[in-house]
Design an enzyme around this catalytic site. Structure first.
Site, PDB file in Angstrom:
ATOM      1  N   CYS A  12      -8.338  18.186 -13.616  1.00  0.00           N
ATOM      2  CA  CYS A  12      -7.900  17.051 -14.451  1.00  0.00           C
ATOM      3  C   CYS A  12      -8.888  16.716 -15.565  1.00  0.00           C
ATOM      4  O   CYS A  12      -8.580  15.922 -16.459  1.00  0.00           O
ATOM      5  CB  CYS A  12      -7.647  15.836 -13.573  1.00  0.00           C
ATOM      6  SG  CYS A  12      -6.472  16.182 -12.265  1.00  0.00           S
ATOM      7  N   HIS A  33      -8.158   9.821 -17.473  1.00  0.00           N
ATOM      8  CA  HIS A  33      -7.233  10.681 -16.743  1.00  0.00           C
ATOM      9  C   HIS A  33      -6.286   9.812 -15.920  1.00  0.00           C
ATOM     10  O   HIS A  33      -6.702   8.846 -15.284  1.00  0.00           O
ATOM     11  CB  HIS A  33      -7.992  11.660 -15.840  1.00  0.00           C
ATOM     12  CG  HIS A  33      -7.066  12.295 -14.850  1.00  0.00           C
ATOM     13  ND1 HIS A  33      -5.939  12.974 -15.245  1.00  0.00           N
ATOM     14  CD2 HIS A  33      -7.065  12.315 -13.494  1.00  0.00           C
ATOM     15  CE1 HIS A  33      -5.288  13.388 -14.174  1.00  0.00           C
ATOM     16  NE2 HIS A  33      -5.944  12.996 -13.100  1.00  0.00           N
ATOM     17  N   ASN A  90       1.201  11.830 -12.767  1.00  0.00           N
ATOM     18  CA  ASN A  90      -0.084  12.505 -13.020  1.00  0.00           C
ATOM     19  C   ASN A  90       0.195  13.931 -13.508  1.00  0.00           C
ATOM     20  O   ASN A  90       0.708  14.756 -12.753  1.00  0.00           O
ATOM     21  CB  ASN A  90      -0.878  12.507 -11.706  1.00  0.00           C
ATOM     22  CG  ASN A  90      -2.230  13.187 -11.818  1.00  0.00           C
ATOM     23  OD1 ASN A  90      -2.515  13.895 -12.775  1.00  0.00           O
ATOM     24  ND2 ASN A  90      -3.072  12.990 -10.817  1.00  0.00           N
TER      25      ASN A  90
HETATM   26  N1  ACO Z   1       5.146   7.236   1.002  1.00  0.00           N
HETATM   27  C1  ACO Z   1       5.011   6.454   2.082  1.00  0.00           C
HETATM   28  N2  ACO Z   1       3.911   6.501   2.859  1.00  0.00           N
HETATM   29  C2  ACO Z   1       2.938   7.359   2.519  1.00  0.00           C
HETATM   30  C3  ACO Z   1       3.030   8.201   1.393  1.00  0.00           C
HETATM   31  C4  ACO Z   1       4.197   8.112   0.629  1.00  0.00           C
HETATM   32  N3  ACO Z   1       4.377   8.869  -0.461  1.00  0.00           N
HETATM   33  N4  ACO Z   1       1.899   8.932   1.327  1.00  0.00           N
HETATM   34  C5  ACO Z   1       1.129   8.573   2.353  1.00  0.00           C
HETATM   35  N5  ACO Z   1       1.761   7.626   3.079  1.00  0.00           N
HETATM   36  C6  ACO Z   1       1.294   6.961   4.283  1.00  0.00           C
HETATM   37  C7  ACO Z   1       0.293   7.788   5.042  1.00  0.00           C
HETATM   38  O1  ACO Z   1       0.937   8.730   5.853  1.00  0.00           O
HETATM   39  C8  ACO Z   1      -0.424   6.729   5.835  1.00  0.00           C
HETATM   40  O2  ACO Z   1       0.363   6.390   6.952  1.00  0.00           O
HETATM   41  P1  ACO Z   1      -0.329   6.074   8.361  1.00  0.00           P
HETATM   42  O3  ACO Z   1      -1.189   4.855   8.121  1.00  0.00           O
HETATM   43  O4  ACO Z   1       0.838   5.828   9.244  1.00  0.00           O
HETATM   44  O5  ACO Z   1      -1.127   7.294   8.701  1.00  0.00           O
HETATM   45  C9  ACO Z   1      -0.422   5.532   4.897  1.00  0.00           C
HETATM   46  O6  ACO Z   1       0.593   5.774   3.935  1.00  0.00           O
HETATM   47  C10 ACO Z   1      -1.747   5.344   4.197  1.00  0.00           C
HETATM   48  O7  ACO Z   1      -2.158   6.617   3.672  1.00  0.00           O
HETATM   49  P2  ACO Z   1      -3.386   6.761   2.737  1.00  0.00           P
HETATM   50  O8  ACO Z   1      -3.468   8.162   2.227  1.00  0.00           O
HETATM   51  O9  ACO Z   1      -4.553   6.177   3.429  1.00  0.00           O
HETATM   52  O10 ACO Z   1      -2.864   5.817   1.562  1.00  0.00           O
HETATM   53  P3  ACO Z   1      -3.708   5.080   0.485  1.00  0.00           P
HETATM   54  O11 ACO Z   1      -3.461   3.636   0.581  1.00  0.00           O
HETATM   55  O12 ACO Z   1      -5.105   5.584   0.433  1.00  0.00           O
HETATM   56  O13 ACO Z   1      -2.983   5.573  -0.836  1.00  0.00           O
HETATM   57  C11 ACO Z   1      -3.209   7.256  -2.540  1.00  0.00           C
HETATM   58  C12 ACO Z   1      -2.798   6.955  -1.109  1.00  0.00           C
HETATM   59  C13 ACO Z   1      -2.331   6.434  -3.486  1.00  0.00           C
HETATM   60  C14 ACO Z   1      -2.998   8.725  -2.840  1.00  0.00           C
HETATM   61  C15 ACO Z   1      -4.672   6.852  -2.686  1.00  0.00           C
HETATM   62  O14 ACO Z   1      -5.469   7.471  -1.714  1.00  0.00           O
HETATM   63  C16 ACO Z   1      -5.196   7.214  -4.029  1.00  0.00           C
HETATM   64  O15 ACO Z   1      -4.878   6.587  -4.998  1.00  0.00           O
HETATM   65  N6  ACO Z   1      -6.048   8.213  -4.100  1.00  0.00           N
HETATM   66  C17 ACO Z   1      -6.574   8.682  -5.364  1.00  0.00           C
HETATM   67  C18 ACO Z   1      -6.181  10.060  -5.500  1.00  0.00           C
HETATM   68  C19 ACO Z   1      -5.144  10.351  -6.523  1.00  0.00           C
HETATM   69  O16 ACO Z   1      -4.562   9.529  -7.202  1.00  0.00           O
HETATM   70  N7  ACO Z   1      -4.961  11.638  -6.639  1.00  0.00           N
HETATM   71  C20 ACO Z   1      -4.137  12.216  -7.627  1.00  0.00           C
HETATM   72  C21 ACO Z   1      -4.588  13.619  -7.868  1.00  0.00           C
HETATM   73  S1  ACO Z   1      -6.262  13.810  -8.033  1.00  0.00           S
HETATM   74  C22 ACO Z   1      -6.653  13.575  -9.600  1.00  0.00           C
HETATM   75  O17 ACO Z   1      -5.819  13.557 -10.446  1.00  0.00           O
HETATM   76  C23 ACO Z   1      -8.089  13.441  -9.921  1.00  0.00           C
END
Ligand code: ACO
Length: 307
Positions: A109, A234, A264
């Site tokens: 990215c 990004h 993204n």
């Molecule tokens: N829909 C519903 N539930 C979901 C989804 C979804 N799409 N994805 C995950 N969950 C669930 C998980 O299974 C988990 O359930 P559980 O508690 O029963 O195990 C729960 O939601 C929480 O999961 P987490 O992964 O801990 O969710 P979090 O609140 O951290 O949010 C997210 C996830 C949005 C991806 C967050 O970690 C984030 O913003 N990370 C940054 C990474 C990112 O944006 N990456 C993009 C690519 S990398 C880049 O471009 C640099």
């Protein structure tokens, strides 16, 4: 250096969060509240065709002869061939017949920021005037549509800029990497390989990268936060970008985002923000922009640019 033209390709099928929720255990509310994403586009043309359209638009916007281009740098993590490179395919499609160097560059990215750094260095070293950076991603080819952790986050797109080696619009372009020993973001090159991600690790890394890049820019460029008119980061997650920047005191209206409309798009997200600014009449001479990239590798980079 000066950005003298920009172009984009966004097309194919528009897929909403509700569309994804028909086949995945997810909801529009979950996706939008955590990421700011509503829609994404899945391209129905090849990645080199996407790149070519963005490049053609950028060349047209710049109003230059395509044969004045000395370098084509394509940044991507979703190339469908390594030989020929996507850049060489684009060169052929554009029918650039002068002696032009064309190469692909992988920095996830952060690809666009790396690409600008490499292009500026080449232009200066060889005393050339003009080059292209095209950032293109067909993320839909790299997604496991059974994995709700990743499938909801990404979209396809291409953004391109024509850069001229004149003027003094840019501060120091600085890029960095740190080998990731935790498999935070992976994508193998073998057929049928998909992105895997440790979301929380990336979240922590990104918040730190954003804040450090802002604070270090203020120091190296000797400017105040208030002097920066817009922040082009990004586009992984608008909640994350807004939180990191607002904790430093950046007002929300200075943060440009395209996540809601296109999700993204990895390295394409930043040049697509440039186009977004132009489309919304925000690309105004004299405005100061801080560009920040961060992503898999791990990689990160930045530069300050005055339009
Ligand atoms: N829909 C519903 N539930 C979901 C989804 C979804 N799409 N994805 C995950 N969950 C669930 C998980 O299974 C988990 O359930 P559980 O508690 O029963 O195990 C729960 O939601 C929480 O999961 P987490 O992964 O801990 O969710 P979090 O609140 O951290 O949010 C997210 C996830 C949005 C991806 C967050 O970690 C984030 O913003 N990370 C940054 C990474 C990112 O944006 N990456 C993009 C690519 S990398 C880049 O471009 C640099």
């Amino acid at each position: 250096m000066k950005i003298i033209g920009s172009g984009k390709y966004i097309g194919g099928k528009k897929i909403s969060n509700n569309d994804l929720s028909k086949t995945l255990d997810t909801t529009d509310e979950w996706i939008y509240s955590r990421t700011g994403i509503k829609n994404r586009f899945f391209s129905d043309i090849n990645i080199d065709e996407m790149a070519t359209i963005a490049a053609e638009n950028a060349i047209k916007d710049a109003g230059i002869d395509k044969n004045s281009i000395s370098y084509i740098i394509v940044t991507t993590i979703t190339a469908d061939s390594t030989m020929p490179s996507i850049a060489c395919k684009v060169q052929k499609s554009l029918q650039i017949t002068n002696q032009c160097m064309s190469l692909d560059l992988i920095a996830a990215c952060t690809g666009f920021i790396y690409g600008v750094d490499v292009l500026i260095s080449l232009l200066e070293k060889h005393n050339k005037k003009t080059g292209l950076v095209i950032s293109v991603e067909k993320m839909s080819d790299a997604l496991d549509f059974k994995d709700r952790n990743t499938a909801v986050l990404f979209g396809d797109g291409a953004g391109a800029v024509v850069i001229e080696n004149t003027g003094n619009n840019v501060g120091e372009v600085l890029n960095f990497a740190e080998g990731d020993d935790n498999n935070s973001l992976n994508l193998a090159t073998s057929v049928d390989s998909f992105i895997t991600m440790k979301g929380r690790d990336i979240y922590k890394f990104a918040i730190k990268a954003i804040k450090n890049n802002v604070l270090q820019t203020l120091e190296t460029e000797n400017i105040s936060l208030e002097e920066i008119d817009y922040f082009l980061l990004h586009q992984a997650n608008s909640r994350m970008n807004n939180l990191a920047l607002s904790s430093l005191g950046v007002p929300i209206e200075k943060i440009i985002s395209n996540l809601e409309a296109i999700a993204n798009t990895s390295s394409a997200s930043i040049p697509l923000l440039i186009q977004h600014m132009k489309d919304n009449n925000l690309w105004i001479n004299g405005k100061k922009i801080l560009f920040i990239g961060f992503g898999g590798g791990l990689t990160w980079g930045r530069f300050i640019y005055t339009i």
